[in-house]
Design a protein around this motif. Structure first.
Motif, PDB file in Angstrom:
ATOM      1  N   THR A  88      40.338  25.296  47.043  1.00 42.30           N
ATOM      2  CA  THR A  88      40.193  26.517  46.251  1.00 42.30           C
ATOM      3  C   THR A  88      38.872  26.499  45.491  1.00 42.30           C
ATOM      4  OG1 THR A  88      42.589  26.789  46.055  1.00 42.30           O
ATOM      5  CG2 THR A  88      41.230  27.912  44.414  1.00 42.30           C
ATOM      6  N   ILE A  89      38.558  25.390  44.861  1.00 32.47           N
ATOM      7  CA  ILE A  89      37.291  25.252  44.125  1.00 32.47           C
ATOM      8  C   ILE A  89      36.112  25.463  45.071  1.00 32.47           C
ATOM      9  CG2 ILE A  89      35.795  23.603  42.918  1.00 32.47           C
ATOM     10  CD1 ILE A  89      38.488  22.395  41.778  1.00 32.47           C
ATOM     11  N   ALA A  90      36.156  24.842  46.232  1.00 33.38           N
ATOM     12  CA  ALA A  90      35.072  24.979  47.211  1.00 33.38           C
ATOM     13  C   ALA A  90      34.912  26.436  47.647  1.00 33.38           C
ATOM     14  CB  ALA A  90      35.323  24.082  48.414  1.00 33.38           C
ATOM     15  N   SER A  91      36.031  27.126  47.848  1.00 32.90           N
ATOM     16  CA  SER A  91      35.954  28.520  48.303  1.00 32.90           C
ATOM     17  C   SER A  91      35.377  29.434  47.223  1.00 32.90           C
ATOM     18  CB  SER A  91      37.327  29.023  48.752  1.00 32.90           C
ATOM     19  OG  SER A  91      38.174  29.263  47.653  1.00 32.90           O
ATOM     20  N   MET A  92      35.611  29.116  45.956  1.00 33.64           N
ATOM     21  CA  MET A  92      35.138  29.961  44.856  1.00 33.64           C
ATOM     22  C   MET A  92      33.656  29.753  44.544  1.00 33.64           C
ATOM     23  SD  MET A  92      38.359  30.185  42.155  1.00 33.64           S
ATOM     24  CE  MET A  92      37.927  28.623  41.418  1.00 33.64           C
ATOM     25  N   LYS A  93      33.051  28.711  45.056  1.00 31.55           N
ATOM     26  CA  LYS A  93      31.625  28.460  44.783  1.00 31.55           C
ATOM     27  C   LYS A  93      30.757  29.645  45.206  1.00 31.55           C
ATOM     28  CE  LYS A  93      31.630  23.433  44.763  1.00 31.55           C
ATOM     29  NZ  LYS A  93      31.445  23.200  43.351  1.00 31.55           N
ATOM     30  N   ALA A  94      31.152  30.324  46.268  1.00 33.47           N
ATOM     31  CA  ALA A  94      30.378  31.457  46.781  1.00 33.47           C
ATOM     32  C   ALA A  94      30.385  32.658  45.846  1.00 33.47           C
ATOM     33  CB  ALA A  94      30.921  31.870  48.153  1.00 33.47           C
ATOM     34  N   ILE A  95      31.361  32.758  44.964  1.00 30.75           N
ATOM     35  CA  ILE A  95      31.471  33.942  44.096  1.00 30.75           C
ATOM     36  C   ILE A  95      31.156  33.638  42.636  1.00 30.75           C
ATOM     37  CG2 ILE A  95      33.125  35.074  45.618  1.00 30.75           C
ATOM     38  CD1 ILE A  95      35.307  34.249  43.503  1.00 30.75           C
ATOM     39  N   GLY A  96      31.005  32.382  42.279  1.00 32.26           N
ATOM     40  CA  GLY A  96      30.749  32.021  40.891  1.00 32.26           C
ATOM     41  C   GLY A  96      32.038  31.857  40.102  1.00 32.26           C
ATOM     42  N   THR A  97      31.907  31.574  38.836  1.00 31.91           N
ATOM     43  CA  THR A  97      33.054  31.284  37.975  1.00 31.91           C
ATOM     44  C   THR A  97      33.869  32.535  37.677  1.00 31.91           C
ATOM     45  OG1 THR A  97      31.811  29.504  36.933  1.00 31.91           O
ATOM     46  CG2 THR A  97      33.746  30.306  35.751  1.00 31.91           C
ATOM     47  N   PRO A  98      35.162  32.514  38.005  1.00 32.87           N
ATOM     48  CA  PRO A  98      36.017  33.663  37.678  1.00 32.87           C
ATOM     49  C   PRO A  98      36.311  33.738  36.183  1.00 32.87           C
ATOM     50  CG  PRO A  98      37.030  32.265  39.364  1.00 32.87           C
ATOM     51  CD  PRO A  98      35.867  31.522  38.808  1.00 32.87           C
ATOM     52  N   ASP A  99      36.440  34.957  35.697  1.00 28.51           N
ATOM     53  CA  ASP A  99      36.884  35.145  34.314  1.00 28.51           C
ATOM     54  C   ASP A  99      38.356  34.792  34.185  1.00 28.51           C
ATOM     55  OD1 ASP A  99      34.452  36.316  33.052  1.00 28.51           O
ATOM     56  OD2 ASP A  99      34.749  37.795  34.643  1.00 28.51           O
ATOM     57  N   VAL A 100      39.129  35.164  35.212  1.00 33.14           N
ATOM     58  CA  VAL A 100      40.559  34.890  35.202  1.00 33.14           C
ATOM     59  C   VAL A 100      40.986  34.436  36.591  1.00 33.14           C
ATOM     60  CG1 VAL A 100      42.879  35.818  34.793  1.00 33.14           C
ATOM     61  CG2 VAL A 100      40.947  36.688  33.469  1.00 33.14           C
ATOM     62  N   LEU A 101      41.784  33.392  36.626  1.00 30.76           N
ATOM     63  CA  LEU A 101      42.432  32.933  37.848  1.00 30.76           C
ATOM     64  C   LEU A 101      43.920  33.196  37.673  1.00 30.76           C
ATOM     65  CD1 LEU A 101      42.596  31.406  40.579  1.00 30.76           C
ATOM     66  CD2 LEU A 101      42.702  29.288  39.246  1.00 30.76           C
ATOM     67  N   VAL A 102      44.490  34.022  38.557  1.00 29.53           N
ATOM     68  CA  VAL A 102      45.911  34.355  38.514  1.00 29.53           C
ATOM     69  C   VAL A 102      46.603  33.569  39.623  1.00 29.53           C
ATOM     70  CG1 VAL A 102      47.642  36.180  38.680  1.00 29.53           C
ATOM     71  CG2 VAL A 102      45.385  36.686  37.688  1.00 29.53           C
ATOM     72  N   ILE A 103      47.632  32.820  39.257  1.00 26.03           N
ATOM     73  CA  ILE A 103      48.353  31.985  40.220  1.00 26.03           C
ATOM     74  C   ILE A 103      49.780  32.502  40.336  1.00 26.03           C
ATOM     75  CG2 ILE A 103      49.141  29.649  40.765  1.00 26.03           C
ATOM     76  CD1 ILE A 103      46.838  28.899  38.547  1.00 26.03           C
ATOM     77  N   ASP A 104      50.192  32.746  41.579  1.00 27.51           N
ATOM     78  CA  ASP A 104      51.576  33.173  41.827  1.00 27.51           C
ATOM     79  C   ASP A 104      52.097  32.349  42.993  1.00 27.51           C
ATOM     80  OD1 ASP A 104      54.006  34.421  42.108  1.00 27.51           O
ATOM     81  OD2 ASP A 104      53.200  36.459  42.136  1.00 27.51           O
ATOM     82  N   SER A 105      52.626  31.181  42.692  1.00 26.90           N
ATOM     83  CA  SER A 105      53.131  30.275  43.729  1.00 26.90           C
ATOM     84  C   SER A 105      54.116  29.295  43.122  1.00 26.90           C
ATOM     85  CB  SER A 105      51.978  29.495  44.363  1.00 26.90           C
ATOM     86  OG  SER A 105      52.476  28.512  45.247  1.00 26.90           O
TER      87      SER A 105
END
Length: 173
Positions: A88-105
């Protein structure tokens, strides 16, 4: 505002988690002009194409075979929480730091969330089981029941419970 949703759908998991996240994502885009992304694993029977049809970007995690070392809801990830967090961290590198990460699992808990803590500004968890610890800033449990102290144990989190009026009038997909 940049919002990332970590949610999966599959033949085993179903589509409920995804549908409630899609509803939130569409409202965030429409009313807040938010940049919205979904991180999803390519599981059998996934609804990644549905998310893309809604013009929402999907950061796709690779399909993995099931692991006999995983049990219960953990099997839904098909990998360990540590591996899923790293991907997940690796995939988010392309978009930069999210303001909010919502987890539903149901398969993700404090272990995964603590790893992601340094890579996001805020963490929101949607959880209606109250059976595990979380490291989050906002915890949303939409169930209609009396909240019991100690159901969720973590400092610095805001617990949100939906009013009966919302539960009775919510949209079903």
């Amino acid at each position: 505002m940049k919002v990332v949703f970590r949610v999966d759908s599959s033949l085993q998991i179903g589509s409920g988690h995804l549908m409630r996240c899609l509803t939130m994502a569409e409202r965030l885009k429409k009313e807040n002009d938010a940049d919205v992304y979904f991180v999803m694993r390519a599981l059998s029977g996934n609804l990644i194409d549905l998310v893309k049809q809604k013009k929402i970007s999907v950061l796709e995690l690779p399909q993995a075979g099931s692991s006999s070392a995983l049990s219960g809801y953990a099997k839904w990830l098909t990998v360990t929480q540590e591996q899923d967090a790293a991907e997940t961290i690796a995939s988010m590198k392309a978009i930069g730091t999210p303001d909010v990460l919502v987890i539903d699992s149901y398969a993700i808990d404090i272990k995964w969330e603590s790893i992601l803590r340094l890579h996001v500004k805020k963490i929101m968890v949607i959880d209606d089981l109250a059976n595990r610890k979380h490291d989050c800033d906002i915890l949303l449990d939409q169930n209609e029941y009396v909240f019991q102290a100690g159901s969720y144990i973590k400092e610095h989190q805001l617990n949100i419970q939906c009013k009966t009026e919302f539960v009775k009038n919510r949209w079903f997909y």
